[in-house]
Design a protein around this motif. Sequence first.
Motif, PDB file in Angstrom:
ATOM      1  N   VAL A  77       0.855  -1.192   0.000  1.00 33.02           N
ATOM      2  CA  VAL A  77       0.000   0.000   0.000  1.00 33.02           C
ATOM      3  C   VAL A  77       0.890   1.241   0.000  1.00 33.02           C
ATOM      4  N   GLN A  78       0.565   2.149  -0.893  1.00 34.62           N
ATOM      5  CA  GLN A  78       1.273   3.432  -0.926  1.00 34.62           C
ATOM      6  C   GLN A  78       0.272   4.555  -0.708  1.00 34.62           C
ATOM      7  N   LEU A  79       0.705   5.555   0.039  1.00 38.13           N
ATOM      8  CA  LEU A  79      -0.172   6.664   0.378  1.00 38.13           C
ATOM      9  C   LEU A  79       0.440   7.969  -0.095  1.00 38.13           C
ATOM     10  N   GLN A  80      -0.395   8.800  -0.687  1.00 31.19           N
ATOM     11  CA  GLN A  80       0.068  10.096  -1.178  1.00 31.19           C
ATOM     12  C   GLN A  80      -0.799  11.180  -0.565  1.00 31.19           C
ATOM     13  N   ALA A  81      -0.188  11.986   0.292  1.00 35.25           N
ATOM     14  CA  ALA A  81      -0.916  13.062   0.954  1.00 35.25           C
ATOM     15  C   ALA A  81      -0.688  14.385   0.240  1.00 35.25           C
ATOM     16  N   SER A  82      -1.676  15.238   0.313  1.00 40.50           N
ATOM     17  CA  SER A  82      -1.570  16.562  -0.284  1.00 40.50           C
ATOM     18  C   SER A  82      -2.480  17.527   0.457  1.00 40.50           C
ATOM     19  N   GLY A  83      -2.273  18.820   0.213  1.00 42.02           N
ATOM     20  CA  GLY A  83      -3.191  19.815   0.738  1.00 42.02           C
ATOM     21  C   GLY A  83      -2.662  20.679   1.856  1.00 42.02           C
ATOM     22  N   GLY A  84      -1.449  20.446   2.306  1.00 41.65           N
ATOM     23  CA  GLY A  84      -0.919  21.283   3.370  1.00 41.65           C
ATOM     24  C   GLY A  84      -0.630  22.685   2.888  1.00 41.65           C
ATOM     25  N   GLY A  85      -0.252  23.561   3.815  1.00 42.22           N
ATOM     26  CA  GLY A  85       0.077  24.919   3.436  1.00 42.22           C
ATOM     27  C   GLY A  85       0.143  25.836   4.635  1.00 42.22           C
ATOM     28  N   LEU A  86       0.148  27.111   4.333  1.00 37.41           N
ATOM     29  CA  LEU A  86       0.210  28.148   5.357  1.00 37.41           C
ATOM     30  C   LEU A  86      -1.142  28.835   5.451  1.00 37.41           C
ATOM     31  N   VAL A  87      -1.634  28.979   6.671  1.00 39.43           N
ATOM     32  CA  VAL A  87      -2.939  29.602   6.883  1.00 39.43           C
ATOM     33  C   VAL A  87      -2.890  30.408   8.168  1.00 39.43           C
ATOM     34  N   GLN A  88      -3.726  31.415   8.255  1.00 33.35           N
ATOM     35  CA  GLN A  88      -3.796  32.227   9.469  1.00 33.35           C
ATOM     36  C   GLN A  88      -4.670  31.547  10.520  1.00 33.35           C
ATOM     37  N   THR A  89      -4.482  31.949  11.751  1.00 34.82           N
ATOM     38  CA  THR A  89      -5.324  31.445  12.836  1.00 34.82           C
ATOM     39  C   THR A  89      -6.794  31.644  12.492  1.00 34.82           C
ATOM     40  N   GLY A  90      -7.565  30.570  12.718  1.00 33.31           N
ATOM     41  CA  GLY A  90      -8.980  30.620  12.404  1.00 33.31           C
ATOM     42  C   GLY A  90      -9.321  30.155  10.999  1.00 33.31           C
ATOM     43  N   GLY A  91      -8.307  29.950  10.191  1.00 35.29           N
ATOM     44  CA  GLY A  91      -8.524  29.537   8.818  1.00 35.29           C
ATOM     45  C   GLY A  91      -8.776  28.050   8.684  1.00 35.29           C
ATOM     46  N   SER A  92      -8.904  27.607   7.438  1.00 39.86           N
ATOM     47  CA  SER A  92      -9.219  26.205   7.142  1.00 39.86           C
ATOM     48  C   SER A  92      -8.281  25.649   6.095  1.00 39.86           C
ATOM     49  N   LEU A  93      -8.071  24.355   6.179  1.00 41.80           N
ATOM     50  CA  LEU A  93      -7.337  23.617   5.161  1.00 41.80           C
ATOM     51  C   LEU A  93      -7.975  22.247   5.010  1.00 41.80           C
ATOM     52  N   ARG A  94      -7.804  21.669   3.828  1.00 43.24           N
ATOM     53  CA  ARG A  94      -8.295  20.327   3.584  1.00 43.24           C
ATOM     54  C   ARG A  94      -7.150  19.467   3.081  1.00 43.24           C
ATOM     55  N   LEU A  95      -6.882  18.399   3.800  1.00 46.17           N
ATOM     56  CA  LEU A  95      -5.860  17.452   3.393  1.00 46.17           C
ATOM     57  C   LEU A  95      -6.517  16.260   2.699  1.00 46.17           C
ATOM     58  N   SER A  96      -5.802  15.703   1.751  1.00 44.40           N
ATOM     59  CA  SER A  96      -6.260  14.496   1.062  1.00 44.40           C
ATOM     60  C   SER A  96      -5.175  13.438   1.142  1.00 44.40           C
ATOM     61  N   CYS A  97      -5.598  12.192   1.154  1.00 40.00           N
ATOM     62  CA  CYS A  97      -4.649  11.077   1.147  1.00 40.00           C
ATOM     63  C   CYS A  97      -5.196  10.016   0.204  1.00 40.00           C
ATOM     64  N   ALA A  98      -4.502   9.814  -0.887  1.00 36.43           N
ATOM     65  CA  ALA A  98      -4.898   8.817  -1.866  1.00 36.43           C
ATOM     66  C   ALA A  98      -4.084   7.553  -1.651  1.00 36.43           C
ATOM     67  N   ALA A  99      -4.772   6.421  -1.594  1.00 35.77           N
ATOM     68  CA  ALA A  99      -4.111   5.140  -1.367  1.00 35.77           C
ATOM     69  C   ALA A  99      -4.102   4.301  -2.636  1.00 35.77           C
ATOM     70  N   SER A 100      -2.976   3.668  -2.877  1.00 39.05           N
ATOM     71  CA  SER A 100      -2.893   2.709  -3.972  1.00 39.05           C
ATOM     72  C   SER A 100      -2.460   1.383  -3.380  1.00 39.05           C
ATOM     73  N   GLY A 101      -2.980   0.312  -3.915  1.00 39.90           N
ATOM     74  CA  GLY A 101      -2.686  -0.996  -3.354  1.00 39.90           C
ATOM     75  C   GLY A 101      -3.932  -1.598  -2.726  1.00 39.90           C
ATOM     76  N   ARG A 102      -3.729  -2.729  -2.107  1.00 42.63           N
ATOM     77  CA  ARG A 102      -4.879  -3.468  -1.602  1.00 42.63           C
ATOM     78  C   ARG A 102      -5.256  -3.053  -0.171  1.00 42.63           C
ATOM     79  N   LEU A 103      -6.454  -2.556  -0.061  1.00 44.85           N
ATOM     80  CA  LEU A 103      -7.043  -2.273   1.234  1.00 44.85           C
ATOM     81  C   LEU A 103      -8.366  -3.016   1.313  1.00 44.85           C
ATOM     82  N   ASP A 104      -8.711  -3.489   2.499  1.00 39.09           N
ATOM     83  CA  ASP A 104      -9.989  -4.186   2.616  1.00 39.09           C
ATOM     84  C   ASP A 104     -10.718  -3.731   3.870  1.00 39.09           C
ATOM     85  N   SER A 105     -11.783  -4.419   4.179  1.00 35.15           N
ATOM     86  CA  SER A 105     -12.679  -3.968   5.240  1.00 35.15           C
ATOM     87  C   SER A 105     -12.059  -4.020   6.625  1.00 35.15           C
ATOM     88  N   ALA A 106     -10.905  -4.654   6.767  1.00 31.33           N
ATOM     89  CA  ALA A 106     -10.223  -4.678   8.066  1.00 31.33           C
ATOM     90  C   ALA A 106      -9.330  -3.466   8.271  1.00 31.33           C
TER      91      ALA A 106
END
Length: 121
Positions: free
Chosen positions: A1-30
């Motif tokens: 399984v490989q994971l690729q995260a994105s979405g970080g950055g610089l923001v002021q206090t009170g602000g918002s950010l959204r991170l994403s993590c895309a997985a490749s490989g086999r993941l299952d219900s466990a």
Amino acid sequence: VQLQASGGGLVQTGGSLRLSCAASGRLDSAHGMSWFRQAPGKEREFVVGINWSGGTTSYADSVKGRFTISRDNAKNTVYLQMNSLKPEDTAVYYCAAGYLVPTITSRVFAWGRGTQVTVSS
């Protein structure tokens, strides 16, 4: 399984950010996915996690009410919506895949590269 995260950055206090993590490989219900973070000079800590179905989530007390985790299994992607950000949220955020809801590092079997989140005061 490989994971690729994105979405970080610089923001002021009170602000918002959204991170994403895309997985490749086999993941299952466990398998669940989580976000951990590590600030300079501190140990890596659990932030939030979610199980395979999305029906079970776990949040660190420090982020409850401000952060929301969700997942899209069709896209093998997990999202972290971070609102009302504080300077103490500044850290490198790591996406992780593990067993059930991986709230501790011993349950993690795959880590993504970190993404920097910086909250200015």
